[in-house]
Design an enzyme around this catalytic site. Sequence first.
Site, short mmCIF file in Angstrom:
data_model
loop_
_atom_site.label_atom_id
_atom_site.label_comp_id
_atom_site.label_asym_id
_atom_site.label_seq_id
_atom_site.Cartn_x
_atom_site.Cartn_y
_atom_site.Cartn_z
N GLU A 6 -1.63 -8.67 3.95
CA GLU A 6 -1.54 -9.11 5.36
C GLU A 6 -2.91 -9.17 6.01
O GLU A 6 -3.11 -9.96 6.94
CB GLU A 6 -0.57 -8.20 6.13
CG GLU A 6 -1.14 -6.91 6.68
CD GLU A 6 -1.38 -5.84 5.63
OE1 GLU A 6 -1.09 -6.09 4.43
OE2 GLU A 6 -1.86 -4.75 5.99
N HIS B 67 -3.71 -4.98 0.51
CA HIS B 67 -3.16 -5.36 1.82
C HIS B 67 -3.20 -6.88 1.98
O HIS B 67 -4.12 -7.41 2.60
CB HIS B 67 -3.96 -4.70 2.95
CG HIS B 67 -3.56 -3.28 3.21
ND1 HIS B 67 -2.51 -2.94 4.03
CD2 HIS B 67 -4.07 -2.12 2.74
CE1 HIS B 67 -2.39 -1.62 4.08
NE2 HIS B 67 -3.33 -1.10 3.30
N CYS C 263 0.84 -1.20 0.00
CA CYS C 263 0.00 0.00 0.00
C CYS C 263 0.88 1.26 0.00
O CYS C 263 1.57 1.52 -0.97
CB CYS C 263 -1.00 -0.04 1.15
SG CYS C 263 -2.37 1.12 0.90
#
Length: 240
Positions: free
Chosen positions: A216, A214, A113
Site C-alpha cells: 500500500e 507494504h 506485514c
Amino acid sequence: MRPVIGIACSKMFFSGNHLDQFFYVSHAYAEGIARSGGIPYLLPLLSSEEAPYADMVERLDGVILTGGEDPAPHLYGEQPLPGLGEVVYERDLAEIKLIQLSVERKKPILGICRGMQILNVALGGTLYQDIPSQIAGAYQHAQRGSRQYGAHTIRLEPGFVAEAIGKNELLVNSSHHQSVKDAAPGFRVTARSDDGVIEAIESENGLFIGVQWHPERMWMHDDSMLKLAAAFVQASQKSE
Ligand code: MN
C-alpha cells in the site's frame, strides 16, 4: 456490486495511559481498494465478548489485515525474547476472531506485514520474534529511507501474488523486524528474499494471502503494485 473489503484498524493510545484510545488506519489501504473497484470499510477493533464480528464478516466480501505491533509470542508457544517489540494483545485477540470467522466463511484475506504474521499465528504457524538477533546473515529488513520505495528483492513462486503482479522477481519495501518461521498448516511459502526470509505465504485454496512488505505504501505511486489490490478485489468478488 462492487465487493466490500473490510480493513482492520489499529488502536492508537494517547496520554500514555491507555485511557484515550482511537482507531486508525493508513489512508493508502483504503485508497488502493477504492482505486481497484472495491468498497473499503474500516473495521473497528472491538474487544468485548459480544462484539458482533460474525455479523460483520458476513457482510464483507474480503478482509485486509494491516501492519502494526508484534503478535504475542505465547500465541505460538514461545516466551518473549529480548528483541520482541510492542504487543497489543487485545488487537491480537480481535484479529484472530476475524481471521477464524473469515476462514470459516471462505472470505478472502490479504494480510500485510503484521497482517501476514497474525494470519499465520491464528492458523497455527510460528514467527521469528526478531530477525536481526535470530537470523544470521539476514539483510536489513527495517529500511531507514522512505518506505514508499523498494529496498530488497524477493523471488516469487507461482501463486496468487506472482500471478497478480506478473513477475517472479520483485523489488519491495521492507519495514519489519519479524517474519514467518513455520508457515501455518495448509499454507505454502510463495516468496523469500535471498537471505531466506519469508516474504509471502498463501493458503492452498488460494483464498488467504500474506505479504511481508507494504504494497500500500508503494501502490500510491506505482501502478504495478496496485495489481495486487486489483487481484484481491477480484478474488473477493468471486467469493461473494
Ligand atoms: Mn523484508
